[in-house]
Scaffold this active site. Structure first.
Site, short mmCIF file in Angstrom:
data_model
loop_
_atom_site.label_atom_id
_atom_site.label_comp_id
_atom_site.label_asym_id
_atom_site.label_seq_id
_atom_site.Cartn_x
_atom_site.Cartn_y
_atom_site.Cartn_z
N GLU A 13 -11.95 7.40 32.36
CA GLU A 13 -11.41 6.05 32.53
C GLU A 13 -10.00 6.16 33.10
O GLU A 13 -9.35 7.17 32.92
CB GLU A 13 -11.21 5.32 31.19
CG GLU A 13 -12.27 5.47 30.20
CD GLU A 13 -11.85 4.92 28.83
OE1 GLU A 13 -12.77 4.53 28.13
OE2 GLU A 13 -10.65 4.90 28.48
N LYS A 21 -6.10 5.94 33.12
CA LYS A 21 -5.06 5.95 32.09
C LYS A 21 -4.08 4.85 32.47
O LYS A 21 -3.35 4.96 33.45
CB LYS A 21 -4.37 7.31 32.05
CG LYS A 21 -3.37 7.43 30.92
CD LYS A 21 -2.90 8.86 30.77
CE LYS A 21 -2.08 9.07 29.52
NZ LYS A 21 -0.89 8.25 29.42
N ASP A 33 -0.96 2.43 32.53
CA ASP A 33 0.45 2.69 32.28
C ASP A 33 1.09 1.46 31.64
O ASP A 33 1.62 0.59 32.32
CB ASP A 33 1.15 3.03 33.60
CG ASP A 33 2.49 3.68 33.37
OD1 ASP A 33 2.80 4.02 32.21
OD2 ASP A 33 3.24 3.84 34.34
N TYR A 92 -5.92 -4.24 27.43
CA TYR A 92 -7.15 -3.52 27.76
C TYR A 92 -7.49 -2.62 26.59
O TYR A 92 -6.69 -1.74 26.23
CB TYR A 92 -6.95 -2.64 28.99
CG TYR A 92 -6.96 -3.38 30.31
CD1 TYR A 92 -8.14 -3.54 31.02
CD2 TYR A 92 -5.79 -3.88 30.85
CE1 TYR A 92 -8.16 -4.18 32.26
CE2 TYR A 92 -5.79 -4.53 32.08
CZ TYR A 92 -6.98 -4.68 32.77
OH TYR A 92 -6.99 -5.31 33.98
N LYS A 130 -3.23 14.08 34.77
CA LYS A 130 -2.16 13.35 35.44
C LYS A 130 -1.96 13.86 36.86
O LYS A 130 -2.00 15.07 37.08
CB LYS A 130 -0.86 13.53 34.66
CG LYS A 130 -0.91 12.90 33.29
CD LYS A 130 0.47 12.47 32.93
CE LYS A 130 0.47 11.70 31.65
NZ LYS A 130 1.83 11.47 31.20
N CYS A 178 33.09 -6.30 54.63
CA CYS A 178 31.79 -6.04 55.25
C CYS A 178 31.92 -4.86 56.22
O CYS A 178 32.79 -4.87 57.08
CB CYS A 178 31.31 -7.28 55.99
SG CYS A 178 29.86 -6.96 57.00
N CYS A 190 31.50 -6.53 59.99
CA CYS A 190 32.37 -7.54 60.60
C CYS A 190 33.74 -7.62 59.92
O CYS A 190 34.58 -8.42 60.31
CB CYS A 190 31.71 -8.91 60.57
SG CYS A 190 31.59 -9.59 58.91
N CYS A 192 28.17 -10.60 52.28
CA CYS A 192 29.02 -10.94 53.43
C CYS A 192 28.65 -12.36 53.83
O CYS A 192 27.51 -12.62 54.19
CB CYS A 192 28.75 -9.98 54.58
SG CYS A 192 29.27 -10.61 56.20
N CYS A 234 28.27 -12.44 61.52
CA CYS A 234 28.32 -10.98 61.39
C CYS A 234 27.19 -10.35 62.21
O CYS A 234 26.02 -10.72 62.04
CB CYS A 234 28.17 -10.62 59.91
SG CYS A 234 27.91 -8.86 59.62
S1 IVH Z 1 -7.51 7.15 24.62
C1 IVH Z 1 -6.50 9.59 20.69
N1 IVH Z 1 -7.68 5.91 26.87
O1 IVH Z 1 -2.19 7.08 26.77
C2 IVH Z 1 -5.79 8.89 21.74
N2 IVH Z 1 -5.52 6.31 25.99
O2 IVH Z 1 -1.09 9.85 25.14
C3 IVH Z 1 -6.71 7.95 22.36
N3 IVH Z 1 -3.70 5.38 27.34
O3 IVH Z 1 -0.34 5.98 24.37
C4 IVH Z 1 -6.18 7.46 23.58
N4 IVH Z 1 -4.98 4.54 28.92
O4 IVH Z 1 -2.26 4.30 24.70
C5 IVH Z 1 -6.85 6.39 25.95
N5 IVH Z 1 -8.02 4.77 28.87
C6 IVH Z 1 -7.19 5.26 27.94
C7 IVH Z 1 -5.79 5.13 28.03
C8 IVH Z 1 -4.98 5.66 27.02
C9 IVH Z 1 -3.73 4.69 28.49
C10 IVH Z 1 -2.47 5.74 26.60
C11 IVH Z 1 -2.59 5.60 25.10
C12 IVH Z 1 -1.57 6.58 24.57
C13 IVH Z 1 -1.44 7.55 25.69
C14 IVH Z 1 -2.03 8.88 25.25
#
Ligand code: IVH
Length: 661
Positions: free
Chosen positions: A112, A114, A116, A222, A310, A404, A407, A420, A425
């Protein structure tokens, strides 16, 4: 039906529709219909405050202002993930899992995005939202119940009936990138500090002591993990159930037994991350089977059954050779760092923006500093910070020029910027002209920055109308300009003379008016003459037009110079097309309509459209000035009001007859 029953019915209906809208992105009713039901509920609740249900959608607006956040201990710690940075490391993870599980033939992974954002845990009792907490240090987090309650796609009551009695669901709170841009635009307009990125904006919004403010922020939750995976056979099963119970789960999820397929998935996702609705910082790979998850267990706060892959961070360190200051078309001074060239993610970087005076003050970047720069996706590289122990001795804080750089006029501080204010200018003129000819504005092909630069330096053009006074002979006086190129440019200039009103408004380069605002203005005012006489009153109540935008527009169109320039452009042959009116007849001129109830033959939006096409007005509440109320099935309180005021009512057939006369 008595009030209590109706309230319950409305709450369930509204919760269902908000699920359709926010989670499934597949609404069944129009916004207006939703609003009507919502207003009915609010009205009933105000008459019977004792009957307000804790999971009523009216409880999502935020009300309590806290002095601080209470600490909460997580019943089950919130773990973090260990990271891998390349395919080889992922293969090691796969081998480790297989070794620990022995020869398990049915090992399957889920991958899935990750997300942010900010990790949050939400608890439900008997399907009703009761508590939410941040991750904190994993053991103890902060109680953010009141704030999470306001998040639009967090169900206050789980849908369906097959959910567990007690349930804790974890996930990420994020702000979609587009919403983030809008939020920052408003902040900028109000002279407030902007957020650095969507993650910070989400975190700042969730950690607000005033939940009313949180309620205004475009936050989304999510779901991605569960404290009781044993309730489900597999993680994918959990995601599917969560979705049915009313939660949003990550999009782009794959299930596979092939680590090679995960590699392709990762590469595709990272390559296309720019196009995703939300920021991601990698891919999470999880063992799908929950029994196998428990068998693997966890070590040092990270599960052995999952890993985060990552992408390599596109950062590098280099030194700042110079801090230059550029003047934009509105006069804003932007500091730009000139760097010792360095490669970041395969691209050579020589310059990086420092955004504005206040950003530069905050980051305190100085000439001679060693700095960490980052290139995220394809955007302009940014300087993250300076490296403390490499700062040269005796270095001095950067001082913004008092005058500026182009000018030489005194600059003034306005909010986060130095500005400015000299409209003559040369830098400002060049930038304004570059904007004027750009693709989304007048779209004069072939007339790039270099040409504008020469034309301004040689005094051939000083303002927009001058472009339309150019001829091939003049252009041929420039360096390396032959007959053919000169003629091509003149042709492009002539072609730009037919322009839609929105592009023309955008081309003018009015402060704070981007192409979206320009479109809105074109739609409302239809022709340039109306705009030329605009006043504050005309602009009030337009969505997204705050006081700063309004005052920018009014002061632009109040300036005699600006009006003179527009008139000159027109007299030089530029034809600004009127925005086509949606109105096709005048049958309903002067009449005002209110719509109530629902119609199976036609949506309410469609009816509104028909009214407007025929010159009528649609209003949301019944008053003495209402001409007709159009009544469908299950009309609301508007019908009572109409009867009370003796306003004529029409059914749909009668209304259609009225416009087809
Ligand atoms: S599973 C046991 N799935 O990433 C931990 N984490 O270091 C289960 N995060 O702060 C996490 N997307 O909140 C999981 N699809 C995803 C995620 C996700 C973002 C975040 C999570 C945590 C950090 C993990």
């Amino acid at each position: 039906m008595d009030a209590r029953e109706r309230i319950k019915e409305l709450v369930n209906t509204l919760n269902h529709h908000s699920y359709r809208y926010y989670v499934l992105d597949d609404p069944e009713i129009s916004d207006a219909e939703y609003d009507e039901l919502f207003n009915e509920l609010k009205h009933l609740e105000s008459l019977h405050p004792d009957m307000v249900l804790e999971y009523s959608p009216t409880q999502k607006v935020g009300y309590k202002v806290l002095t601080d956040f209470k600490k909460v201990k997580h019943k089950i710690p919130m773990l973090s993930l260990s990271n891998v940075f390349d395919y080889e490391e992922l293969m090691d993870f796969d081998l480790r899992v297989k070794k620990l599980l022995g020869d398990n033939k049915n090992l399957e992974y889920v991958a899935e995005p990750k997300l942010d954002g900010l990790a949050v845990s939400i608890s439900y009792k008997d399907g009703v939202f009761i508590k939410a907490a941040t991750r904190g240090d994993g053991e103890v987090g902060e109680d953010i119940t009141e704030n999470v309650r306001t998040i639009r796609n967090v169900p206050l009551k789980m849908l369906g009936h097959d959910h567990p009695k007690e349930f804790e669901i974890r996930g990420e709170v994020v702000i979609p990138k587009q919403e983030f841009e809008k939020l920052n635009k408003v902040k900028m307009e109000n002279g407030e500090k902007t957020f650095a990125n969507p993650r910070n904006a989400a975190a700042g919004s969730v950690r607000q002591l005033d939940s009313k403010i949180t309620a205004t922020r475009p936050l989304y939750f999510y779901a991605h993990s569960f404290t009781s995976e044993e309730l489900f056979k597999t993680h994918t099963d959990a995601l599917e159930k969560a979705k049915r119970w009313g939660f949003m789960v990550p999009k782009n999820v794959i299930t596979t037994d092939s680590i090679q397929k995960i590699k392709t998935f990762f590469e595709d996702l990272i390559r296309n991350r720019q196009a995703l609705e939300v920021d991601i910082d990698g891919v999470v790979i999880k063992v799908n089977n929950t029994a196998l998850q428990s068998e693997l267990g966890s070590i040092a706060r990270s599960p052995r059954w999952a890993v985060a892959w990552k992408p390599p961070a596109h950062t590098a360190t280099t030194t700042v050779n110079k801090i230059a200051v550029q003047v934009g078309r509105t006069g804003v001074l932007t500091p730009v760092a000139e760097l010792e060239p360095v490669e970041v993610g395969g691209v050579e970087i020589k310059r990086a923006t420092l955004h504005n005076a206040s950003e530069l003050e905050r980051k305190d970047i100085r000439v001679g500093d060693t700095v960490v720069i980052e290139r995220a996706g394809d955007v302009i590289p940014a300087i993250l910070r300076y490296v403390d122990d490499k700062r040269p001795k005796g270095s001095r804080k950067f001082e913004f020029p008092k005058k500026c750089p182009d000018c030489d006029i005194d600059v003034v501080r306005e909010g986060v910027n130095f500005v400015c204010n000299n409209s003559k200018c040369p830098s400002r003129i060049k930038e304004a002209l570059n904007h004027f000819i750009s693709r989304d504005a007048m779209n004069i092909d072939g007339m790039g920055e270099k040409l504008i630069e020469q034309l301004v330096e040689r005094n051939f053009i000083r303002s927009f109308p001058d472009i339309y006074r150019l001829n091939a002979a003049t252009l041929m006086m420039l360096d390396r300009m032959g007959t053919k190129s000169a003629n091509n440019i003149i042709n492009a200039i002539n072609e730009s003379k037919n322009v839609s009103l929105d592009k023309f408004i955008y081309a003018l380069g009015i402060d704070l008016i981007g192409s979206e605002n320009a479109k809105e203005l074109a739609k409302r005012f239809k022709n340039i003459d109306k705009l030329k006489n605009i006043n504050e009153k005309d602009l009030e109540g337009i969505e997204g037009f705050g006081p700063n935008i309004i005052s920018s527009l009014v002061s632009f169109f109040n300036s005699k110079d600006n009006i003179k320039r527009i008139d000159e452009i027109i007299s030089l042959g530029v034809n600004i097309q009127e925005t086509a009116s949606a109105q096709t007849s005048t049958r309903l001129n002067g009449l005002s309509f209110v719509i109530t109830g629902s119609f199976k033959e036609m949506s309410r939006d469609k009816i509104s459209e028909l009214i407007e096409h025929n010159g009528g007005k649609v209003s949301s509440s019944v008053s003495k000035r209402t001409s007709y109320v159009i009544v469908g099935t299950e009309p609301g309180s508007k019908l009572d009001k109409a009867k009370e005021l003796n306003i004529k009512t029409l059914d749909l057939k009668e209304f259609l007859a009225l416009i087809s006369l």
